[in-house]
Design an enzyme around this catalytic site. Structure first.
Site, PDB file in Angstrom:
ATOM      1  N   GLU A   1       0.799  -1.108   0.041  1.00  0.00           N
ATOM      2  CA  GLU A   1      -0.014   0.061  -0.015  1.00  0.00           C
ATOM      3  C   GLU A   1       0.942   1.140  -0.085  1.00  0.00           C
ATOM      4  O   GLU A   1       1.483   1.482   1.154  1.00  0.00           O
ATOM      5  CB  GLU A   1      -0.859  -0.112   1.261  1.00  0.00           C
ATOM      6  CG  GLU A   1      -2.260   0.555   1.083  1.00  0.00           C
ATOM      7  CD  GLU A   1      -2.114   1.995   1.315  1.00  0.00           C
ATOM      8  OE1 GLU A   1      -1.816   2.897   0.647  1.00  0.00           O
ATOM      9  OE2 GLU A   1      -2.536   2.363   2.670  1.00  0.00           O
TER      10      GLU A   1
ATOM     11  N   CYS B   1      -2.049   8.770   2.590  1.00  0.00           N
ATOM     12  CA  CYS B   1      -1.886   8.364   1.341  1.00  0.00           C
ATOM     13  C   CYS B   1      -3.019   8.634   0.207  1.00  0.00           C
ATOM     14  O   CYS B   1      -2.713   8.736  -0.935  1.00  0.00           O
ATOM     15  CB  CYS B   1      -1.654   6.847   1.197  1.00  0.00           C
ATOM     16  SG  CYS B   1      -3.060   5.913   2.114  1.00  0.00           S
TER      17      CYS B   1
ATOM     18  N   GLU C   1       4.471  13.301  -4.808  1.00  0.00           N
ATOM     19  CA  GLU C   1       3.627  12.961  -3.425  1.00  0.00           C
ATOM     20  C   GLU C   1       4.466  13.917  -2.457  1.00  0.00           C
ATOM     21  O   GLU C   1       5.440  13.513  -2.388  1.00  0.00           O
ATOM     22  CB  GLU C   1       3.771  11.667  -2.917  1.00  0.00           C
ATOM     23  CG  GLU C   1       2.814  11.714  -1.935  1.00  0.00           C
ATOM     24  CD  GLU C   1       2.560   9.939  -1.392  1.00  0.00           C
ATOM     25  OE1 GLU C   1       3.532   9.392  -1.267  1.00  0.00           O
ATOM     26  OE2 GLU C   1       1.423   9.950  -0.909  1.00  0.00           O
TER      27      GLU C   1
END
Ligand code: TXE
Length: 501
Positions: A260, A294, A393
């Site tokens: 993940e 996330c 990110e």
């Protein structure tokens, strides 16, 4: 009475591993763990070296190969999981406070969501295994073909620092429910609540060696764990580069992993949305969990008809967010986990300005604090999705806003990313909502709502956001082997080799 923060600051807690049913005597390198709101040392973490990791893995191996858990009845496993659920709830205030002190996440979120979720993870999987079923095929005449599920073996569970207890407990609860043994490695930045969970789990009925805890940095403890030949899989939540390194370590042994990883999710706001709800949702989507999330909706796309009004309102609300001590129930945004994370704000503002983006709000360390990694929530207006600001990110309370005209255009912009974890759509048009959800290359799409997670459903990413799915059936697939067993229902002819001569 002294607060937990005072206690930890006055006498930093010594955190060590839990191997073969006992807490390890402190040894090895000592790492300081800090309170991100004050900069004070709150724990001393004893790093597990390769030898301690080996002992932990072999303990889990023995428990799996010869211990009672994998053969325990569903009833027995459910009882233990429910005891852990109850024990977490009984310690909920303490765990939430500890999590907020260690991570900087506001107490409203740790007490309101993360800790109850950690408990629920155990209840959910206890209930799930009470209802799960195998497969039976009867189409082959004269044969019954059964597909059964068996536990996988020794699971290495490597957790992140942004939601330590909530995410790691999901891995632990599901791996245990399906009969596996575990070695858990929390992030070296946030080891406190998972270590406390190991204390809390004492007396809940897990057999010796069933769960083990190792601590330390990724390149030391994490690498020793994910490269250990006796593990059967890794379940990992963290950065994409780390996930790739772990997959590399697993490849030699033809082992798999659940990954993940990162995200840069699009939040698409159409002209015909409910304006106030979309605004609330966009703010939540990017600034909850201190923006270190996330599934943050970090790329906000606003349709031209409402763009000016929306951007003004978003900017005003961003500037009004209450930044403060994570232990204050009124705080909406706490400090970043460490200085490196907080420096990302100013760094990316500079990157954005070089790329022609316009600063709308924030952009620097928060001036109201003498210590700690406090930053201003930040928003920039960008006109090119190829900008680094939109492609990398940032993992901080940092929103980019872009204006779009048409549905086709915004779908292409949303999909123009190496990531594919989540997406958000705000519109009053049901047909469009379904069309756009179908076109988005992401593992989850939320329509007219910020993130809501039903554990029954699959959660995971397309592309570089990950591999595998968590959730009820996703975890069952991840933590079990499938075995096909074939049984003839009548005597069937068998070719009689060697009888002819
Ligand atoms: O995470 P790491 P970092 C993203 C986010 C963030 C970036 C880097 O963009 O800025 O990742 O964060 C362990 N073998 N996310 O560097 O390193 C490590 O000890 C085995 C997204 O802090 O991935 C920790 O326990 N393990 C994210 C865990 O991996 C290794 C949550 C995560 O740390 C290892 C966190 C190795 N070689 C960061 N190297 C999400 N998906 O929510 C490190 N680790």
């Amino acid at each position: 009475m002294r607060s937990l923060r005072d206690t930890l600051t006055g006498k930093p807690r010594v955190v060590s591993g839990f191997v073969d049913d006992a807490f390890e005597p402190p040894r090895g390198a000592v790492l300081d763990v800090r309170d991100p709101a004050t900069g004070e040392i709150i724990a001393q973490l004893h790093e597990s070296d390769a030898a301690e990791v080996d002992a932990a893995v072999m303990s889990a191996r023995r428990a799996f190969d010869t211990g009672p858990w994998r053969k325990a009845t569903v009833d027995e496993r459910q009882r233990v999981l429910m005891r852990i659920h109850d024990a977490i709830l009984a310690h909920a205030d303490e765990l939430a406070e500890m999590e907020s002190i260690n991570t900087g996440i506001p107490i409203r979120q740790t007490r309101g969501m993360h800790v109850p979720r950690a408990a629920y993870n155990f209840r959910f999987f206890a209930e799930y295994i009470g209802q799960s079923a195998g497969e039976v095929y009867t189409q082959e005449p004269g044969y019954l073909t059964m597909v059964l599920r068996e536990p996988l073996g020794v699971c290495a569970l490597i957790g992140p620092w942004n939601v330590p207890l909530g995410l790691t407990s999901m891995k632990l609860a599901s791996a245990l429910a399906f009969g596996n043994s575990c070695v858990v490695k929390p992030s070296e930045l946030t080891p406190l609540t998972v270590a406390r969970l190991f204390e809390i789990m004492q007396g809940c009925g897990l057999p010796p060696g069933q769960v083990n805890l190792v601590n330390g940095r990724g390149h030391v403890t994490g690498a020793a764990l994910s490269g250990h030949p006796q593990i059967d899989m890794v379940s990992f939540t963290g950065g994409t580069e780390t996930g790739a390194a772990i997959l590399g370590a697993l490849a030699g042994g033809i082992k798999g992993g659940a990954m993940e990883l990162g995200g840069k999710s699009a939040n698409i706001i159409f002209d015909d949305c409910d304006f106030d709800r979309a605004l609330d949702g966009a703010l939540m989507g990017v600034y909850a969990n201190n923006g270190q999330m996330c599934l943050a909706g970090a790329r906000i796309f606003v349709q031209r008809g409402i763009a000016e009004r929306f951007i003004d309102a978003f900017t005003a609300r961003t500037c009004a967010i209450r930044v403060g001590d994570p232990l204050d129930p009124q705080t909406e945004l706490g400090p970043m986990i460490n200085a490196a994370q907080s420096e990302r704000i100013a760094h990316y503002v500079a990157v954005g300005q070089e790329e022609g983006a316009r600063l709308l709000a924030g952009g620097k360390p928060h001036p109201g604090f003498d210590a700690g990694n406090f930053v201003e929530p930040t928003a920039m207006l960008v006109n090119d999705n190829a900008a680094r600001l939109c492609q990398e990110e940032i993992f901080a309370p940092f929103a980019t806003l872009q204006v779009f005209d048409s549905e086709e255009e915004v779908v292409a912009l949303a999909n123009d990313s190496r990531f594919g974890l989540a997406g958000y759509i705000w519109t009053g048009n049901l047909g469009r909502a379904h069309r756009v959800a179908g076109a988005m290359r992401t593992g989850t799409v939320w329509i007219n709502t910020p993130m809501v997670r039903d554990l029954r459903s699959a959660f995971g990413g397309y592309r570089e956001s990950g591999l595998g799915r968590e959730g009820g059936r996703g975890c069952e697939a991840m933590y079990t082997e499938q075995k096909t067993v074939i049984l003839p229902l009548e005597e069937r002819p068998i070719p009689a080799l060697g009888r002819l001569s």
